[in-house]
Design an enzyme around this catalytic site. Structure first.
Site, PDB file in Angstrom:
ATOM      1  N   GLU A   1       0.865  -1.186   0.000  1.00 27.53           N
ATOM      2  CA  GLU A   1       0.000   0.000   0.000  1.00 27.53           C
ATOM      3  C   GLU A   1       0.898   1.231   0.000  1.00 27.53           C
ATOM      4  O   GLU A   1       1.648   1.464   0.951  1.00 27.53           O
ATOM      5  CB  GLU A   1      -0.909   0.016   1.233  1.00 27.53           C
ATOM      6  CG  GLU A   1      -1.822   1.229   1.264  1.00 27.53           C
ATOM      7  CD  GLU A   1      -2.624   1.339   2.548  1.00 27.53           C
ATOM      8  OE1 GLU A   1      -3.400   2.298   2.666  1.00 27.53           O
ATOM      9  OE2 GLU A   1      -2.467   0.479   3.440  1.00 27.53           O
TER      10      GLU A   1
ATOM     11  N   CYS B   1      -1.981   8.965   2.608  1.00 25.16           N
ATOM     12  CA  CYS B   1      -2.135   8.557   1.212  1.00 25.16           C
ATOM     13  C   CYS B   1      -3.460   9.047   0.639  1.00 25.16           C
ATOM     14  O   CYS B   1      -3.606   9.149  -0.577  1.00 25.16           O
ATOM     15  CB  CYS B   1      -2.027   7.042   1.089  1.00 25.16           C
ATOM     16  SG  CYS B   1      -3.235   6.132   2.053  1.00 25.16           S
TER      17      CYS B   1
END
Length: 286
Positions: free
Chosen positions: A242, A276
């Site tokens: 990720e 993110c």
């Protein structure tokens, strides 16, 4: 401190510290794990894997539920530690600890939804489907959510029957240690979860270890790309990477421009922009 095969010990590698970014006060000091200690952690995880993988699912679920109870009892202390080590406001770190506890029930439900057995007679004989754990997983945690994000890898992996070597970010070693102390208090068998502190050298030693069966990573695009290329084409090594985003936020025909502006600023700058999911670009009609 490192945690290997159920024992706490000082690292044998280079010394390093973490400080509060708000006032530069010392939060944690210690030493990185040496290459030998990293190997010891993987050996402990491999040795613990057969028994943990064969344990009843109910036993593994009970262990993560005990961990949830430990988090509940330590939630104020842990939220304060995350705030001091990351510089995030306390209201945000309290929410992070809440998300850590919530991940337990989410993961138990997800395991039930995504696994299960199947047996049936067929025209050509007999068919059977079953799920089994993969093995020893290496978890790399980031600094922006040093509790929630590695926690989100560790809990599902343990429920599924895998064992773990965990390296917290070198920027937030104290939070990593606090998490593992909660797991230790929850009574995990020795070797099921191991922690090695350190920076790049520690991570490199782990990625080169022959006992590694998978990498569960949240962090920068550059590091994720490196891990992906390192294991490209190697069957049997599971990767869950990720990485950061470059997210556009579209504001179009809104009824309340002030509210939209507030949402845009909040999205872009919460956690000092170190998420993110933070907005990176704003798209408007004119």
């Amino acid at each position: 401190m490192n945690f290997i095969n159920g024992n706490w010990s000082d690292g044998q590698g280079a010394a390093f510290t973490s400080t509060n970014p708000a006032d530069e006060s010392l939060v944690w000091k210690g030493a990185a794990a040496s290459a030998a200690e990293v190997s010891e952690a993987f050996a402990a995880a491999r040795a613990a894997f057969p028994a943990w993988g064969r344990a009843a699912l109910s036993e593994r679920i009970e262990a993560v539920q005990r961990y949830k109870a430990e988090l509940e009892s330590r939630k104020d202390e842990l939220a304060d530690l995350i705030a001091r080590e990351t510089g995030k406001p306390l209201w945000e770190t309290a929410g992070e600890v809440g998300a850590m506890m919530g991940k337990v029930d989410i993961s138990i439900a997800a395991h039930a939804d995504r696994t299960g057995g199947y047996e049936a007679d067929t025209a050509f004989g007999f068919a059977r489907m079953a799920h089994k754990p993969l093995g020893v997983m290496f978890v790399l945690g980031p600094y922006n959510f040093p509790g929630h994000l590695p926690n989100g890898h560790i809990i599902p992996a343990l429920i599924a029957g895998n064992t773990i070597v965990f390296k917290p970010s070198e920027i937030t070693p104290a939070v990593g240690e606090a998490m593992v102390r909660a797991w230790d208090a929850a009574g995990l068998p020795a070797g099921v979860l191991n922690m090695v502190q350190g920076a790049r050298e520690t991570g490199a030693a782990a990625l080169d270890n022959g006992e590694l069966d998978g990498v569960l990573f949240t962090g920068s695009w550059g590091t994720g790309k490196f891990i992906h290329e390192k294991f490209a084409g190697r069957t049997g090594i599971q990767l869950a990477l990720e990485m950061g985003g470059n997210n556009p936020l579209v504001i179009w025909d809104v009824a309340d421009a002030r509210a939209a502006a507030s949402i845009a600023v909040h999205s872009a700058f919460i956690t000092a922009g170190q998420r993110c999911s933070c907005a990176r670009r704003l798209i408007v009609p004119r």
